[in-house]
Design an enzyme around this catalytic site. Sequence first.
Site, PDB file in Angstrom:
ATOM      1  N   TRP A  10     -61.623 105.907 -21.866  1.00 41.92           N
ATOM      2  CA  TRP A  10     -61.985 105.333 -23.158  1.00 41.92           C
ATOM      3  C   TRP A  10     -63.306 104.568 -23.134  1.00 41.92           C
ATOM      4  O   TRP A  10     -63.849 104.234 -24.169  1.00 41.92           O
ATOM      5  CB  TRP A  10     -60.878 104.394 -23.635  1.00 41.92           C
ATOM      6  N   LYS A  11     -63.764 104.218 -21.933  1.00 36.45           N
ATOM      7  CA  LYS A  11     -64.992 103.420 -21.796  1.00 36.45           C
ATOM      8  C   LYS A  11     -64.834 102.118 -22.602  1.00 36.45           C
ATOM      9  O   LYS A  11     -63.743 101.553 -22.626  1.00 36.45           O
ATOM     10  CB  LYS A  11     -66.217 104.237 -22.200  1.00 36.45           C
ATOM     11  N   HIS A  96     -68.006 105.330 -11.571  1.00 38.47           N
ATOM     12  CA  HIS A  96     -68.472 106.104 -12.721  1.00 38.47           C
ATOM     13  C   HIS A  96     -69.979 105.913 -12.871  1.00 38.47           C
ATOM     14  O   HIS A  96     -70.510 104.830 -12.619  1.00 38.47           O
ATOM     15  CB  HIS A  96     -67.738 105.645 -13.988  1.00 38.47           C
ATOM     16  N   GLU A  98     -71.907 105.398 -15.261  1.00 40.12           N
ATOM     17  CA  GLU A  98     -72.359 104.293 -16.111  1.00 40.12           C
ATOM     18  C   GLU A  98     -72.280 102.958 -15.371  1.00 40.12           C
ATOM     19  O   GLU A  98     -73.158 102.107 -15.519  1.00 40.12           O
ATOM     20  CB  GLU A  98     -71.526 104.261 -17.398  1.00 40.12           C
ATOM     21  N   GLU A 168     -68.720 114.440 -11.971  1.00 42.92           N
ATOM     22  CA  GLU A 168     -69.286 114.320 -13.308  1.00 42.92           C
ATOM     23  C   GLU A 168     -70.804 114.379 -13.237  1.00 42.92           C
ATOM     24  O   GLU A 168     -71.456 113.374 -12.918  1.00 42.92           O
ATOM     25  CB  GLU A 168     -68.872 112.995 -13.952  1.00 42.92           C
ATOM     26  N   GLY A 174     -71.525 113.024 -22.229  1.00 43.43           N
ATOM     27  CA  GLY A 174     -71.834 112.562 -23.577  1.00 43.43           C
ATOM     28  C   GLY A 174     -73.068 113.177 -24.189  1.00 43.43           C
ATOM     29  O   GLY A 174     -73.533 112.747 -25.247  1.00 43.43           O
ATOM     30  N   SER A 214     -68.681 116.277 -20.987  1.00 42.66           N
ATOM     31  CA  SER A 214     -68.580 116.982 -22.273  1.00 42.66           C
ATOM     32  C   SER A 214     -67.424 117.976 -22.304  1.00 42.66           C
ATOM     33  O   SER A 214     -67.555 119.084 -22.848  1.00 42.66           O
ATOM     34  CB  SER A 214     -69.913 117.690 -22.612  1.00 42.66           C
ATOM     35  N   GLY A 235     -64.141 112.064 -21.749  1.00 41.78           N
ATOM     36  CA  GLY A 235     -64.595 110.871 -22.450  1.00 41.78           C
ATOM     37  C   GLY A 235     -64.231 110.894 -23.918  1.00 41.78           C
ATOM     38  O   GLY A 235     -63.109 110.622 -24.319  1.00 41.78           O
ATOM     39  N   GLY A 236     -65.198 111.246 -24.769  1.00 43.08           N
ATOM     40  CA  GLY A 236     -65.033 111.178 -26.215  1.00 43.08           C
ATOM     41  C   GLY A 236     -63.826 111.904 -26.762  1.00 43.08           C
ATOM     42  O   GLY A 236     -63.176 111.430 -27.705  1.00 43.08           O
TER      43      GLY A 236
END
Length: 252
Positions: A10-11, A96, A98, A168, A174, A214, A235-236
């Site tokens: 969910w980040k 991750h 990020e 990843e 994303g 993605s 992710g999204g």
Amino acid sequence: MRRKLLLGNWKMNKTISEAKAFAKEAKELGKEARAHKIDMGVCVPYLCLESVKKILKSSLIVASQNVHYLEKGAYTGEISIPMLKEINIGYCLLGHSERREYDNETSEKCNLKMKALFANNMIPIYCCGESLETFNEGKTKAFVKEQIVTGLKDISAEDVKKLVIAYEPIWSIGTGKNASKEIAEDICKFIRKVLRELYDTKTANKVRILYGGSVKPENIREYLSQKNVDGALVGGASLDINSYRQLLVNIE
């Protein structure tokens, strides 16, 4: 046979009330996932962990997005393993891209976290992956190998068998730009080769290696049909209950 694993990340999304609403709808998915012999779960912000875990219980995996390798201390804003264990969290995301980019999460730091998690009978989900520049220079495998070797330094084979690795490629997270299923398979197969070199074939064959970048309901099947891709870190598409459900439906 390695059991497929589908994890949503969910980040920095969802308030506690939004997370609760999602969890209530997602609870029944656990039964469907088990019927298809698939493990399923979500990596949620720390503030939402307890609420989501209370609703989902053991129906779905609930994982933290971060942890510190020390049990306590002057580390403002950090989360300790005892804090996670008190609310029955058994999985944690590490490395991750990020966090590597924005929070100085190096492979060396991930190694310390991994050792601490294993010492507490918790499962790390270790992320690795390259930038677009590294990919274009043809250095993906060397880059990923370094992340694996450094991250797993002095980790025993028995512990590594429980590990989850997520490949990843940063250039596809994303961005809507997907790595092909052939690229995903090639790098996941390479990671397993590195594990064989570090440990042995039996150990390498136990580790679940996920692909992330993605991943959507419409492409998840092609990724998970690959021999060395044991699941997905999404992710999204994991933020909306309907697309999250479709990820499971479309795997087979």
